[in-house]
Design a protein around this motif. Structure first.
Motif, PDB file in Angstrom:
ATOM      1  N   VAL A   1     -22.401  -6.466 -34.355  1.00 60.64           N
ATOM      2  CA  VAL A   1     -21.438  -7.131 -33.474  1.00 60.64           C
ATOM      3  C   VAL A   1     -21.168  -6.266 -32.243  1.00 60.64           C
ATOM      4  O   VAL A   1     -21.111  -6.773 -31.112  1.00 60.64           O
ATOM      5  CB  VAL A   1     -20.124  -7.412 -34.228  1.00 60.64           C
TER       6      VAL A   1
ATOM      7  N   ILE B   1     -20.319 -12.335 -23.334  1.00 60.09           N
ATOM      8  CA  ILE B   1     -19.375 -12.070 -24.426  1.00 60.09           C
ATOM      9  C   ILE B   1     -18.241 -11.164 -23.941  1.00 60.09           C
ATOM     10  O   ILE B   1     -17.077 -11.364 -24.291  1.00 60.09           O
ATOM     11  CB  ILE B   1     -20.104 -11.438 -25.622  1.00 60.09           C
TER      12      ILE B   1
ATOM     13  N   GLY C   1     -13.317 -11.899 -26.920  1.00 59.94           N
ATOM     14  CA  GLY C   1     -14.143 -10.723 -27.170  1.00 59.94           C
ATOM     15  C   GLY C   1     -13.318  -9.459 -27.369  1.00 59.94           C
ATOM     16  O   GLY C   1     -13.719  -8.565 -28.135  1.00 59.94           O
TER      17      GLY C   1
ATOM     18  N   ILE D   1     -12.093  -9.575 -30.967  1.00 61.35           N
ATOM     19  CA  ILE D   1     -13.216  -9.323 -31.869  1.00 61.35           C
ATOM     20  C   ILE D   1     -13.618  -7.851 -31.807  1.00 61.35           C
ATOM     21  O   ILE D   1     -13.941  -7.239 -32.838  1.00 61.35           O
ATOM     22  CB  ILE D   1     -14.399 -10.236 -31.519  1.00 61.35           C
TER      23      ILE D   1
ATOM     24  N   THR E   1     -13.597  -5.344 -34.883  1.00 60.68           N
ATOM     25  CA  THR E   1     -14.829  -4.636 -35.249  1.00 60.68           C
ATOM     26  C   THR E   1     -14.581  -3.144 -35.403  1.00 60.68           C
ATOM     27  O   THR E   1     -15.062  -2.509 -36.357  1.00 60.68           O
ATOM     28  CB  THR E   1     -15.905  -4.891 -34.181  1.00 60.68           C
TER      29      THR E   1
ATOM     30  N   TYR F   1     -16.524 -14.503 -37.709  1.00 62.34           N
ATOM     31  CA  TYR F   1     -16.035 -14.584 -36.341  1.00 62.34           C
ATOM     32  C   TYR F   1     -17.106 -14.349 -35.279  1.00 62.34           C
ATOM     33  O   TYR F   1     -16.870 -14.642 -34.111  1.00 62.34           O
ATOM     34  CB  TYR F   1     -14.904 -13.567 -36.124  1.00 62.34           C
ATOM     35  N   SER F   2     -18.262 -13.816 -35.652  1.00 58.08           N
ATOM     36  CA  SER F   2     -19.208 -13.416 -34.611  1.00 58.08           C
ATOM     37  C   SER F   2     -20.642 -13.827 -34.886  1.00 58.08           C
ATOM     38  O   SER F   2     -21.180 -14.720 -34.225  1.00 58.08           O
ATOM     39  CB  SER F   2     -19.143 -11.884 -34.429  1.00 58.08           C
TER      40      SER F   2
ATOM     41  N   TYR G   1     -23.743 -15.396 -30.261  1.00 52.73           N
ATOM     42  CA  TYR G   1     -24.198 -14.132 -30.830  1.00 52.73           C
ATOM     43  C   TYR G   1     -25.628 -14.253 -31.349  1.00 52.73           C
ATOM     44  O   TYR G   1     -26.409 -13.293 -31.252  1.00 52.73           O
ATOM     45  CB  TYR G   1     -23.260 -13.691 -31.955  1.00 52.73           C
TER      46      TYR G   1
END
Length: 337
Positions: free
Chosen positions: A26, A36, A42, A45, A49, A294-295, A301
């Motif tokens: 990710v 992204i 982003g 996320i 991450t 989520y990704s 992605y």
């Protein structure tokens, strides 16, 4: 070690490796794709991450060592630091998921005003709140010496060793889980159910238009008509599946651990140590599922990963062609001789 402990140790190793790999993927997508990076979600996320990566390299290895050695795997200072970090990261992850749900709610329910209501500055303010909120509880716990190695979970986490502080610790634990797990769950349910309501409304409108079109096209082939009806059914199920996944994974991963922590405060109920570690592993599994939920399973992605792979393969083919050409040029003088 018993067979149960070996199995639990193996599960922790698998969770740690998969969490590291998936979250690194990710992060690579985020660094590679400018599209992204431009999107406001982003930031949430990216924050999620980093929380998952830090959990995989700090708390999970010590839990693995705790299962193997059945005791505190490191010194008090290291254990206190990891326990502080684990409390901070868990809370931050929950609030990041709530922030993502708020972003989706605004995007779907208020699409025309989304760019004015959710800007980078607004996302930065939300992230600042999540960090302050997440840091406040471990700071209080560390100042009161409520962080240490807990044998029930074989990990460094919130733990009270002093019987005289039991009442205060019970209140603190209840408030902590109410303002982290329960608050995030309420936000997730409220926002995603609103999103689902709007999605179903749009699906009904599309279905009405589709049925009117099928009625007008009397000469349409039966197979085409069947495909249109099948797409209708898929469209209705798609939003429900996604929202069920968002809320379901949150509950499945965190609820057993939170309930165990609350039940543990009662001196009446005895909790098996194996179940304590299992509930901890379920909480760790959220760091594994988040990258996919989520990704990585999203179209953007997937496209980014295809671009990265194609670039790597193209570069390797160019390098191999260059090496072959260089080898051919070296052999030419030998042939001329």
């Amino acid at each position: 070690m018993s067979i149960w402990e070996l199995l639990l140790a193996f599960v922790v190793v698998v969770l740690m490796l998969v969490a590291l790999l998936a979250n690194v993927l990710v992060l690579m997508c985020f660094l590679y794709s400018a599209d992204i990076r431009k999107q406001v979600p982003g930031l949430f996320i990216l924050n999620l991450t980093f929380c998952n990566l830090l959990m995989a390299v700090s708390s999970m290895p010590l839990t693995l060592a705790g299962i193997i050695y059945k005791s505190q795997p490191a010194g008090d200072q290291v254990c206190h630091a990891v326990g502080f970090l684990e409390t901070f990261l868990t809370t931050n992850s929950m609030l990041s998921m709530a922030a993502l749900s708020i972003d989706r709610w605004i995007a779907v329910v208020f699409p025309l005003s989304y760019h004015s209501k959710m800007r980078y500055r607004d996302a930065a303010l939300i992230l600042s709140y999540t960090w302050l909120h997440s840091a406040s509880f471990p700071i209080v716990a560390a100042s009161l010496s409520w962080v240490g190695f807990h044998h029930l979970y074989a990990s460094c986490t919130l733990y009270n060793k002093r019987p005289e502080d039991r009442t205060q610790f019970v209140i603190f634990t209840g408030v902590f889980h109410a303002l982290s797990f329960l608050l995030s769950l309420v936000v997730l349910c409220f926002t995603y159910l609103k999103v689902l309501k709007v999605a179903r409304f749009h699906c009904k409108r599309i279905d009405v238009i589709t049925m009117q079109t099928l009625v007008l096209l009397v000469d349409i082939h039966p197979s085409v008509r069947e495909r249109c009806l099948e797409e209708q059914r898929r469209r209705r199920q798609r939003a429900t599946k996604k929202i069920s996944t968002f809320i379901g994974t949150f509950i499945l991963c965190f609820a057993p651990y939170v309930i165990t922590r609350l039940v543990e405060l009662s001196s009446v109920v005895h909790i098996n140590s194996h179940w304590g570690i299992i509930s901890k592993c379920l909480a760790y599994s959220k760091a594994v599922s988040d990258p996919f939920v989520y990704s990585l399973l999203r179209h953007q992605y997937k496209k980014t990963w295809k671009d990265i792979i194609n670039k790597i393969l193209k570069r390797s083919s160019i390098n191999s062609s260059a090496l072959a050409g260089e080898s051919h040029n070296r052999n030419l003088p030998q042939l001329n001789e």
